[in-house]
Design an enzyme around this catalytic site. Structure first.
Site, mmCIF file in Angstrom:
data_model
loop_
_atom_site.group_PDB
_atom_site.id
_atom_site.type_symbol
_atom_site.label_atom_id
_atom_site.label_comp_id
_atom_site.label_asym_id
_atom_site.label_seq_id
_atom_site.Cartn_x
_atom_site.Cartn_y
_atom_site.Cartn_z
ATOM 1 N N CYS A 96 -48.230 -13.094 7.605
ATOM 2 C CA CYS A 96 -49.170 -14.097 7.064
ATOM 3 C C CYS A 96 -50.589 -13.535 7.024
ATOM 4 C CB CYS A 96 -49.168 -15.359 7.928
ATOM 5 S SG CYS A 96 -47.573 -16.167 8.014
HETATM 6 C C1 BEZ Z 1 -45.176 -13.276 10.121
HETATM 7 O O1 BEZ Z 1 -46.027 -13.806 9.411
HETATM 8 O O2 BEZ Z 1 -45.245 -12.107 10.426
HETATM 9 C C2 BEZ Z 1 -43.999 -14.067 10.596
HETATM 10 C C3 BEZ Z 1 -44.124 -15.428 10.795
HETATM 11 C C4 BEZ Z 1 -43.036 -16.131 11.268
HETATM 12 C C5 BEZ Z 1 -41.844 -15.496 11.524
HETATM 13 C C6 BEZ Z 1 -41.729 -14.131 11.284
HETATM 14 C C7 BEZ Z 1 -42.815 -13.402 10.811
#
Ligand code: BEZ
Length: 211
Positions: free
Chosen positions: A45
């Protein structure tokens, strides 16, 4: 039932990193992209938000307002914005919704309980100037989105809203487009003065009409 293309994009008023905002008012008469993030302070994200900030001028060129969402509180978002700047060099330049009570996530079906009870999936909704949904995409939490693809789809949507055309596989702005199947050859000649190439009666290519 899940939201479908052509449905009105549900409106909401919500707290964001840019203050309280009404979604439809924020979009005004232009296009919009609402996209969700599973959680604050997560790696994928963080890269996505930096990239959307970097591409802001591309969305502006297309008269498109972007707005992100994560189901964490506003204080958490404020801290994360600092991390996004450290990690990507980008200052968040669009609102990020603090959807801690999941009002918007539930309205748009962004939580898929068989994937996760608590986190949203990576949803993308493109909204037209008529406030109708023009595109929905869902990615899993583990896959960062390709925002060049989202710009590409936006170009196709905007072009086909102005001209009776469709865009072929892997099309990019500036390339030949497909004459709408509803047009006779005579109508196509009139609409597309640069002419068209007929591969099959139903497959006719013409130069991009606004170039
Ligand atoms: C991420 O943004 O890296 C992420 C968020 C939730 C679960 C897995 C990865």
């Amino acid at each position: 039932m899940a939201l479908q293309l052509g449905d009105e994009a549900p409106n909401f008023t919500v707290e964001t990193t840019d203050g309280t905002l009404n979604f439809h008012e924020y979009l005004g008469d232009g296009w919009g992209i609402l996209f969700s993030h599973p959680k604050d302070f997560t790696p994928v994200c963080t890269t996505e938000l930096g990239e959307v900030a970097r591409l802001k001028s591309e969305f502006d060129k297309r008269d498109t307002k972007v707005i992100g969402l994560s189901v964490d509180a506003i204080g958490s978002h404020a801290d994360w914005v600092g991390d996004i700047k450290d990690a990507t060099g980008q200052t968040l330049n669009f609102p990020l919704i603090a959807d801690s009570d999941r009002t918007v996530a539930n309205l748009y079906g962004m939580i898929h309980p068989n994937a996760s009870d608590t986190m949203t999936v990576r949803s993308v909704f493109i909204v037209g100037p008529d406030k109708k949904l023009k595109l929905t995409i869902t990615y899993p939490a583990s896959t960062g989105r390709n925002f060049q693809e989202i710009l590409r789809v936006l170009d196709s949507l905007q072009l086909s809203s102005k001209f009776p055309i469709a865009t072929p596989v892997n099309w990019n702005d500036g390339e030949d487009v497909i004459v709408g199947v509803g047009l006779t050859d005579e109508e196509a000649t009139e609409k597309f003065p640069k002419g068209f190439t007929k591969i099959k009666p139903y497959l006719r290519f013409t130069p991009q009409p606004n170039r």
